[in-house]
Design a protein around this motif. Sequence first.
Motif, PDB file in Angstrom:
ATOM      1  N   UNK A   1       0.831  -1.209   0.000  1.00 52.37           N
ATOM      2  CA  UNK A   1       0.000   0.000   0.000  1.00 52.37           C
ATOM      3  C   UNK A   1       0.862   1.256   0.000  1.00 52.37           C
ATOM      4  N   UNK A   2       1.978   1.227   0.731  1.00 51.64           N
ATOM      5  CA  UNK A   2       2.873   2.382   0.756  1.00 51.64           C
ATOM      6  C   UNK A   2       3.508   2.615  -0.608  1.00 51.64           C
ATOM      7  N   UNK A   3       3.913   1.557  -1.287  1.00 50.18           N
ATOM      8  CA  UNK A   3       4.494   1.699  -2.625  1.00 50.18           C
ATOM      9  C   UNK A   3       3.464   2.239  -3.616  1.00 50.18           C
ATOM     10  N   UNK A   4       2.228   1.789  -3.509  1.00 49.37           N
ATOM     11  CA  UNK A   4       1.176   2.318  -4.380  1.00 49.37           C
ATOM     12  C   UNK A   4       0.949   3.799  -4.122  1.00 49.37           C
ATOM     13  N   UNK A   5       1.017   4.203  -2.857  1.00 43.61           N
ATOM     14  CA  UNK A   5       0.831   5.608  -2.522  1.00 43.61           C
ATOM     15  C   UNK A   5       1.987   6.464  -3.019  1.00 43.61           C
ATOM     16  N   UNK A   6       3.214   5.950  -2.905  1.00 41.91           N
ATOM     17  CA  UNK A   6       4.382   6.711  -3.349  1.00 41.91           C
ATOM     18  C   UNK A   6       4.376   6.938  -4.860  1.00 41.91           C
TER      19      UNK A   6
ATOM     20  N   UNK B   1      -0.040  -6.462  -9.211  1.00 41.47           N
ATOM     21  CA  UNK B   1      -1.505  -6.449  -9.195  1.00 41.47           C
ATOM     22  C   UNK B   1      -2.023  -5.243  -8.415  1.00 41.47           C
ATOM     23  N   UNK B   2      -1.395  -4.961  -7.268  1.00 32.81           N
ATOM     24  CA  UNK B   2      -1.847  -3.838  -6.441  1.00 32.81           C
ATOM     25  C   UNK B   2      -1.656  -2.509  -7.163  1.00 32.81           C
ATOM     26  N   UNK B   3      -0.552  -2.346  -7.881  1.00 32.57           N
ATOM     27  CA  UNK B   3      -0.318  -1.074  -8.571  1.00 32.57           C
ATOM     28  C   UNK B   3      -1.280  -0.889  -9.734  1.00 32.57           C
ATOM     29  N   UNK B   4      -1.586  -1.964 -10.450  1.00 33.09           N
ATOM     30  CA  UNK B   4      -2.532  -1.852 -11.561  1.00 33.09           C
ATOM     31  C   UNK B   4      -3.922  -1.470 -11.053  1.00 33.09           C
ATOM     32  N   UNK B   5      -4.267  -1.916  -9.860  1.00 35.13           N
ATOM     33  CA  UNK B   5      -5.571  -1.580  -9.283  1.00 35.13           C
ATOM     34  C   UNK B   5      -5.631  -0.160  -8.734  1.00 35.13           C
ATOM     35  N   UNK B   6      -4.518   0.585  -8.817  1.00 35.02           N
ATOM     36  CA  UNK B   6      -4.499   1.959  -8.342  1.00 35.02           C
ATOM     37  C   UNK B   6      -5.014   2.892  -9.428  1.00 35.02           C
ATOM     38  N   UNK B   7      -6.144   3.546  -9.239  1.00 35.18           N
ATOM     39  CA  UNK B   7      -6.699   4.436 -10.275  1.00 35.18           C
ATOM     40  C   UNK B   7      -5.984   5.786 -10.281  1.00 35.18           C
TER      41      UNK B   7
ATOM     42  N   UNK C   1      -1.519   3.543 -17.734  1.00 37.76           N
ATOM     43  CA  UNK C   1      -1.059   3.002 -19.015  1.00 37.76           C
ATOM     44  C   UNK C   1       0.365   2.460 -18.908  1.00 37.76           C
ATOM     45  N   UNK C   2       1.227   3.132 -18.158  1.00 36.03           N
ATOM     46  CA  UNK C   2       2.589   2.639 -17.961  1.00 36.03           C
ATOM     47  C   UNK C   2       2.584   1.300 -17.232  1.00 36.03           C
ATOM     48  N   UNK C   3       1.722   1.169 -16.234  1.00 34.81           N
ATOM     49  CA  UNK C   3       1.648  -0.095 -15.496  1.00 34.81           C
ATOM     50  C   UNK C   3       1.093  -1.213 -16.376  1.00 34.81           C
ATOM     51  N   UNK C   4       0.071  -0.892 -17.152  1.00 36.91           N
ATOM     52  CA  UNK C   4      -0.508  -1.898 -18.036  1.00 36.91           C
ATOM     53  C   UNK C   4       0.490  -2.332 -19.100  1.00 36.91           C
ATOM     54  N   UNK C   5       1.302  -1.393 -19.589  1.00 34.74           N
ATOM     55  CA  UNK C   5       2.333  -1.730 -20.575  1.00 34.74           C
ATOM     56  C   UNK C   5       3.342  -2.719 -19.993  1.00 34.74           C
ATOM     57  N   UNK C   6       3.710  -2.525 -18.742  1.00 34.03           N
ATOM     58  CA  UNK C   6       4.650  -3.441 -18.094  1.00 34.03           C
ATOM     59  C   UNK C   6       4.049  -4.837 -17.949  1.00 34.03           C
ATOM     60  N   UNK C   7       2.784  -4.898 -17.583  1.00 30.17           N
ATOM     61  CA  UNK C   7       2.116  -6.199 -17.465  1.00 30.17           C
ATOM     62  C   UNK C   7       2.058  -6.896 -18.814  1.00 30.17           C
TER      63      UNK C   7
ATOM     64  N   UNK D   1      -4.836  -9.983 -14.786  1.00 25.50           N
ATOM     65  CA  UNK D   1      -4.775  -8.522 -14.734  1.00 25.50           C
ATOM     66  C   UNK D   1      -5.342  -7.930 -16.020  1.00 25.50           C
ATOM     67  N   UNK D   2      -4.931  -8.456 -17.169  1.00 22.14           N
ATOM     68  CA  UNK D   2      -5.412  -7.947 -18.448  1.00 22.14           C
ATOM     69  C   UNK D   2      -6.923  -8.150 -18.574  1.00 22.14           C
ATOM     70  N   UNK D   3      -7.416  -9.286 -18.111  1.00 22.30           N
ATOM     71  CA  UNK D   3      -8.850  -9.536 -18.164  1.00 22.30           C
ATOM     72  C   UNK D   3      -9.605  -8.563 -17.276  1.00 22.30           C
TER      73      UNK D   3
END
Length: 246
Positions: free
Chosen positions: A79-84, A128-134, A139-145, A171-173
Amino acid sequence: LPSSAQSRLAQLSQSAGATAKPNCYGCMSAATEHCVALLHALAFQPEMRLMLIRQGLVQELVNCNLRRGSVAMRREVRALLCLLTHDNPTATRRLNRILLRRIKAALDQHESNPSLVVSIQHEMRLLVATVNTPDSCWEDRLRSVFKLFVVSNGCSSPVVMEHITLPCLRILHYVMRLPDDAATRIKDRKLSISTSGGGGVADATRWLRGDPEHKFIVWKKRVNGGGDANRLGDDDRLAEKYGRRW
């Protein structure tokens, strides 16, 4: 501070009255938990968040805290990494590079040491947690996935498929799935699809390379008629025209 951060700090401060003992695992674990909770509270302040990123906190958390501690502790680190990295393209790209490097390193050695692939489950959970961060960096996170999915898809190892390929596919689904209300509206009405070639052709290879001309916002403008459709070649226009019709 948000009420959740205040309550968490209050709980930890109540347990801080006990006398710490040297070489005690419980004391060291509690101290680490205190530090992560404090960093999480500080990260809610935009200025402090930027300072923590400049000090290399993202790299430090991934290297030292992502895999260690209790389940609740690892969840708080994610959660901290997603916030940062929230709405911070530089920090997001840095975290993506770290995760891809670690996961690809395990993938390259999966034949000689399959346990390495199993060990990157914490990195996959963070992905998964970062992709769920709105936020604006989705787009950068989705590209990495997508890059990771393409790389792992060429491997037939069951271990790789279970721990890398299938999580990426989930994740893509999840990202491509329409909300229930949107799906209902699409079923209830007839879509008016233009067949005049409005520039909706997308090049996945260039998108994976990060080409600015193939970002989502540019593609959306072309689809809505806001871009320069004349830049498309005849083959692209024909492909879109008959692809939409079919």
